[in-house]
Scaffold this motif. Structure first.
Motif, PDB file in Angstrom:
ATOM      1  N   ARG A 175     -18.093 -12.887 -10.503  1.00 48.80           N
ATOM      2  CA  ARG A 175     -17.003 -13.080 -10.957  1.00 48.80           C
ATOM      3  C   ARG A 175     -16.531 -11.222 -11.239  1.00 48.80           C
ATOM      4  NH1 ARG A 175     -19.802 -16.168 -14.500  1.00 48.80           N
ATOM      5  NH2 ARG A 175     -20.915 -14.217 -14.771  1.00 48.80           N
ATOM      6  N   ASP A 176     -17.755 -10.463 -10.285  1.00 42.39           N
ATOM      7  CA  ASP A 176     -17.069  -9.346 -10.387  1.00 42.39           C
ATOM      8  C   ASP A 176     -16.213  -8.368  -9.034  1.00 42.39           C
ATOM      9  OD1 ASP A 176     -18.419  -8.213 -12.619  1.00 42.39           O
ATOM     10  OD2 ASP A 176     -20.827  -7.597 -11.178  1.00 42.39           O
ATOM     11  N   ILE A 177     -16.224  -9.508  -8.090  1.00 44.78           N
ATOM     12  CA  ILE A 177     -15.978  -9.776  -7.090  1.00 44.78           C
ATOM     13  C   ILE A 177     -14.243 -10.058  -7.103  1.00 44.78           C
ATOM     14  CG2 ILE A 177     -15.596 -10.903  -4.597  1.00 44.78           C
ATOM     15  CD1 ILE A 177     -18.377 -11.170  -4.303  1.00 44.78           C
ATOM     16  N   GLU A 178     -14.183 -10.619  -7.790  1.00 45.53           N
ATOM     17  CA  GLU A 178     -12.960 -11.509  -8.820  1.00 45.53           C
ATOM     18  C   GLU A 178     -11.622 -10.231  -9.022  1.00 45.53           C
ATOM     19  OE1 GLU A 178     -11.360 -13.985  -6.717  1.00 45.53           O
ATOM     20  OE2 GLU A 178     -13.252 -15.129  -6.081  1.00 45.53           O
ATOM     21  N   ALA A 179     -12.606  -9.656 -10.268  1.00 46.42           N
ATOM     22  CA  ALA A 179     -12.070  -8.686 -10.919  1.00 46.42           C
ATOM     23  C   ALA A 179     -11.537  -7.197  -9.762  1.00 46.42           C
ATOM     24  CB  ALA A 179     -12.699  -8.366 -12.031  1.00 46.42           C
ATOM     25  N   ARG A 180     -12.511  -7.001  -9.039  1.00 44.09           N
ATOM     26  CA  ARG A 180     -12.119  -5.511  -7.836  1.00 44.09           C
ATOM     27  C   ARG A 180     -11.383  -5.889  -6.510  1.00 44.09           C
ATOM     28  NH1 ARG A 180     -18.343  -4.472  -5.990  1.00 44.09           N
ATOM     29  NH2 ARG A 180     -19.495  -3.280  -7.982  1.00 44.09           N
ATOM     30  N   LYS A 181     -11.261  -7.966  -6.717  1.00 47.49           N
ATOM     31  CA  LYS A 181      -9.951  -8.377  -5.867  1.00 47.49           C
ATOM     32  C   LYS A 181      -8.431  -8.069  -6.578  1.00 47.49           C
ATOM     33  CE  LYS A 181     -11.948 -11.226  -2.876  1.00 47.49           C
ATOM     34  NZ  LYS A 181     -11.686 -13.357  -1.775  1.00 47.49           N
ATOM     35  N   GLN A 182      -8.970  -7.589  -8.052  1.00 51.71           N
ATOM     36  CA  GLN A 182      -7.125  -7.811  -9.221  1.00 51.71           C
ATOM     37  C   GLN A 182      -7.014  -6.555  -8.543  1.00 51.71           C
ATOM     38  OE1 GLN A 182      -5.252 -10.327  -9.930  1.00 51.71           O
ATOM     39  NE2 GLN A 182      -6.496 -11.763  -8.936  1.00 51.71           N
ATOM     40  N   LYS A 183      -8.029  -5.491  -8.955  1.00 53.30           N
ATOM     41  CA  LYS A 183      -8.280  -4.124  -9.223  1.00 53.30           C
ATOM     42  C   LYS A 183      -7.625  -3.259  -7.899  1.00 53.30           C
ATOM     43  CE  LYS A 183     -11.158  -3.132 -12.448  1.00 53.30           C
ATOM     44  NZ  LYS A 183     -13.108  -2.519 -12.780  1.00 53.30           N
ATOM     45  N   GLN A 184      -7.796  -4.027  -6.904  1.00 53.00           N
ATOM     46  CA  GLN A 184      -7.490  -3.615  -5.065  1.00 53.00           C
ATOM     47  C   GLN A 184      -6.241  -3.714  -5.106  1.00 53.00           C
ATOM     48  OE1 GLN A 184     -10.518  -1.494  -4.715  1.00 53.00           O
ATOM     49  NE2 GLN A 184      -9.375  -2.060  -2.604  1.00 53.00           N
ATOM     50  N   LYS A 185      -5.196  -4.808  -5.841  1.00 49.35           N
ATOM     51  CA  LYS A 185      -3.761  -5.106  -5.653  1.00 49.35           C
ATOM     52  C   LYS A 185      -3.210  -4.030  -6.013  1.00 49.35           C
ATOM     53  CE  LYS A 185      -4.090 -10.260  -5.876  1.00 49.35           C
ATOM     54  NZ  LYS A 185      -4.202 -11.234  -6.393  1.00 49.35           N
ATOM     55  N   ASN A 186      -3.715  -2.962  -7.680  1.00 47.36           N
ATOM     56  CA  ASN A 186      -2.564  -2.036  -8.130  1.00 47.36           C
ATOM     57  C   ASN A 186      -3.920  -0.772  -7.612  1.00 47.36           C
ATOM     58  OD1 ASN A 186      -0.467  -3.521  -9.026  1.00 47.36           O
ATOM     59  ND2 ASN A 186      -1.862  -4.570 -10.842  1.00 47.36           N
ATOM     60  N   VAL A 187      -4.365   0.017  -7.239  1.00 46.22           N
ATOM     61  CA  VAL A 187      -4.923   0.862  -6.785  1.00 46.22           C
ATOM     62  C   VAL A 187      -3.874   2.378  -6.816  1.00 46.22           C
ATOM     63  CG1 VAL A 187      -5.936   2.235  -5.166  1.00 46.22           C
ATOM     64  CG2 VAL A 187      -6.214  -0.571  -5.062  1.00 46.22           C
ATOM     65  N   ALA A 188      -4.991   3.541  -8.083  1.00 50.17           N
ATOM     66  CA  ALA A 188      -4.037   4.395  -7.814  1.00 50.17           C
ATOM     67  C   ALA A 188      -3.923   5.296  -7.139  1.00 50.17           C
ATOM     68  CB  ALA A 188      -4.903   4.683  -8.778  1.00 50.17           C
ATOM     69  N   LEU A 189      -3.272   6.192  -6.829  1.00 46.35           N
ATOM     70  CA  LEU A 189      -2.694   7.281  -5.505  1.00 46.35           C
ATOM     71  C   LEU A 189      -4.479   8.111  -5.670  1.00 46.35           C
ATOM     72  CD1 LEU A 189      -0.676   8.034  -3.468  1.00 46.35           C
ATOM     73  CD2 LEU A 189       0.098  10.250  -5.266  1.00 46.35           C
ATOM     74  N   SER A 190      -4.640   8.860  -6.295  1.00 49.87           N
ATOM     75  CA  SER A 190      -6.044   9.496  -6.248  1.00 49.87           C
ATOM     76  C   SER A 190      -7.027   8.113  -5.956  1.00 49.87           C
ATOM     77  CB  SER A 190      -6.592   9.695  -7.685  1.00 49.87           C
ATOM     78  OG  SER A 190      -6.700   8.400  -8.991  1.00 49.87           O
ATOM     79  N   THR A 191      -7.456   7.610  -6.007  1.00 49.47           N
ATOM     80  CA  THR A 191      -8.409   6.838  -4.838  1.00 49.47           C
ATOM     81  C   THR A 191      -7.931   6.465  -3.907  1.00 49.47           C
ATOM     82  OG1 THR A 191      -8.912   5.516  -7.550  1.00 49.47           O
ATOM     83  CG2 THR A 191      -9.302   4.145  -5.291  1.00 49.47           C
ATOM     84  N   ARG A 192      -6.597   5.710  -3.492  1.00 43.51           N
ATOM     85  CA  ARG A 192      -6.383   5.839  -2.029  1.00 43.51           C
ATOM     86  C   ARG A 192      -6.484   6.996  -1.664  1.00 43.51           C
ATOM     87  NH1 ARG A 192      -0.395   3.306  -1.915  1.00 43.51           N
ATOM     88  NH2 ARG A 192      -0.905   3.541   0.418  1.00 43.51           N
ATOM     89  N   LEU A 193      -6.253   7.900  -2.024  1.00 39.50           N
ATOM     90  CA  LEU A 193      -6.738   9.500  -1.196  1.00 39.50           C
ATOM     91  C   LEU A 193      -7.999   9.271  -1.051  1.00 39.50           C
ATOM     92  CD1 LEU A 193      -3.834  12.259  -3.134  1.00 39.50           C
ATOM     93  CD2 LEU A 193      -3.961  11.342  -0.625  1.00 39.50           C
ATOM     94  N   THR A 194      -8.374   9.247  -2.359  1.00 42.36           N
ATOM     95  CA  THR A 194     -10.033   9.240  -2.143  1.00 42.36           C
ATOM     96  C   THR A 194     -10.501   8.417  -0.742  1.00 42.36           C
ATOM     97  OG1 THR A 194     -10.555   9.924  -4.142  1.00 42.36           O
ATOM     98  CG2 THR A 194     -12.257   9.298  -3.106  1.00 42.36           C
ATOM     99  N   GLN A 195     -10.593   7.213  -0.896  1.00 43.31           N
ATOM    100  CA  GLN A 195     -10.178   5.981   0.606  1.00 43.31           C
ATOM    101  C   GLN A 195      -9.730   6.263   1.748  1.00 43.31           C
ATOM    102  OE1 GLN A 195      -7.801   2.095  -1.252  1.00 43.31           O
ATOM    103  NE2 GLN A 195      -9.813   2.226  -2.653  1.00 43.31           N
ATOM    104  N   ALA A 196      -8.983   6.682   1.743  1.00 44.03           N
ATOM    105  CA  ALA A 196      -8.500   8.075   3.286  1.00 44.03           C
ATOM    106  C   ALA A 196      -9.087   8.991   3.730  1.00 44.03           C
ATOM    107  CB  ALA A 196      -7.237   8.664   3.086  1.00 44.03           C
ATOM    108  N   GLY A 197     -10.381   9.500   2.750  1.00 45.86           N
ATOM    109  CA  GLY A 197     -11.391  10.555   3.074  1.00 45.86           C
ATOM    110  C   GLY A 197     -10.815  12.460   2.851  1.00 45.86           C
ATOM    111  N   LEU A 198      -9.458  12.172   1.962  1.00 46.17           N
ATOM    112  CA  LEU A 198      -8.163  13.417   1.689  1.00 46.17           C
ATOM    113  C   LEU A 198      -8.789  14.098   0.682  1.00 46.17           C
ATOM    114  CD1 LEU A 198      -4.945  11.973   3.102  1.00 46.17           C
ATOM    115  CD2 LEU A 198      -6.894  13.512   4.225  1.00 46.17           C
ATOM    116  N   ASP A 199      -9.316  15.125   0.423  1.00 49.22           N
ATOM    117  CA  ASP A 199      -9.474  15.658  -0.956  1.00 49.22           C
ATOM    118  C   ASP A 199      -8.366  16.257  -1.855  1.00 49.22           C
ATOM    119  OD1 ASP A 199      -8.370  17.681   0.415  1.00 49.22           O
ATOM    120  OD2 ASP A 199     -10.637  19.007  -0.062  1.00 49.22           O
ATOM    121  N   TRP A 200      -6.995  15.996  -0.966  1.00 46.26           N
ATOM    122  CA  TRP A 200      -6.138  16.170  -2.650  1.00 46.26           C
ATOM    123  C   TRP A 200      -5.679  15.680  -3.695  1.00 46.26           C
ATOM    124  CZ3 TRP A 200      -1.385  15.238   2.218  1.00 46.26           C
ATOM    125  CH2 TRP A 200      -1.637  16.234   3.218  1.00 46.26           C
TER     126      TRP A 200
END
Length: 324
Positions: free
Chosen positions: A67-92
């Motif tokens: 159930r946690d996996i499914e919830a995380r998949k739902q969250k991954q569809k609407n990722v915040a810009l700050s999270t995307r910057l972190t995932q890309a390895g940028l400190d912007w």
């Protein structure tokens, strides 16, 4: 005398029948065996119930993890810009990213208008440069970082397994990985150490790895640690199996990439033919092909060709990229 004999015989028969009923009937009817079976079942039932409770507990934990996996998949569809910057390895910060994107779009718009490209072309190029290009770069940096993480993760899991077998606690083994691993694995495991240091359980800290590195392998690692912390078990054996799974997935990905190289080469050749032909025609007879950007109808045709070529390239890319 005859009556006494008959009476004695009757009482003797009744006595013999009673003794037979008491001693022989249970043996012949199987009541003793049934009683033995009932007693053995009564003795085994507590152990069986304990095993069933343990299995039910593990099943509930696995269901909770799914159930946690499914919830995380739902969250991954609407990722915040700050999270995307972190995932890309940028400190912007998001504000810095939006500012740079806007400046880039304005710069491309001004350059296009300066060279007489027209308002429509300038607006289209500015939108592509200010909105599409930065997000494409984010996706590119994110995928490159994930690839480096996946290349180093199986070796890191093996280091943790050897540390646990040598008697080190899990937290100390993770410290060894964080000290000696290459980037970005070093940064991610340091984040696990920091979150655990401030009081978060090690299982939850490892489960949060998927939020910063959204790949299935990171999710597998977090689930194994979280389940082991809740229900116990042989952690070194579980992580050893995980390492084998990670290496098998990596081997399968490389095999799929090798098998799809022919299709990728064909798509590259097909996609590059129109620009190459256009360049060769321009080198041989420039006045003939110059109508595409000097005449209004030619510019419209050129824009349509670019759109359809881009759509074809995207379709071919979707066909030759495999997810597993």
């Amino acid at each position: 005398m005859q009556m006494q004999a008959l009476s004695l015989g009757f009482f003797a028969a009744v006595a013999v029948g009673g003794l037979a009923w008491v001693f022989l009937y249970p043996m012949l009817s199987g009541e003793k065996q049934a009683e033995k079976r009932r007693s053995s079942v009564a003795r085994v039932t507590p152990a069986v119930r304990q095993v069933e409770r343990t299995q039910r507990s593990r099943r509930e934990q696995v269901e909770g993890s799914l159930r946690d996996i499914e919830a995380r998949k739902q969250k991954q569809k609407n990722v915040a810009l700050s999270t995307r910057l972190t995932q890309a390895g940028l400190d912007w910060t998001p504000k810095k990213f939006i500012t740079i994107s806007a400046v880039l779009g304005v710069f491309v718009f001004a350059v296009t208008m300066l060279f007489g490209g027209g308002l429509t072309a300038a607006a289209g190029l500015a939108f592509a440069a200010g909105f599409g290009l930065p997000r494409w770069m984010l996706g590119f940096l994110k995928k490159r970082r994930e690839k480096r993480f996946l290349n180093a993760l199986p070796d890191a899991v093996d280091v943790i397994v050897r540390g646990i077998k040598a008697g080190l606690p899990l937290f100390d083994s993770i410290k060894v990985v964080a000290a000696d691993s290459p980037e970005p694995l070093k940064t991610e495991f340091n984040a696990i150490i920091e979150t655990q240091t401030i009081g978060m359980p090690i299982g939850e800290a490892c489960a949060r790895l998927y939020d910063r590195m959204p790949v299935p392998e990171a999710n597998f690692f977090g689930i194994v640690i979280a389940i082991q912390q809740k229900s116990g078990g042989n952690l070194s054996e579980a992580l050893g199996n995980l390492s084998k799974v990670l290496r098998d997935r990596k081997r399968m990905a490389e095999k799929i990439q090798a098998m799809s190289m022919e299709a990728k080469a064909s798509a590259a050749i097909i996609g590059s033919l129109p620009p190459i032909v256009m360049l060769l025609v321009y080198m041989s007879t420039p006045d003939y092909i110059a109508l595409l950007w000097t005449h209004p109808t030619g510019r419209l045709m050129l824009a349509g060709c670019v759109v359809w070529m881009a759509a074809g390239i995207l379709v071919m890319k979707k066909m030759i990229n495999f997810d597993f």
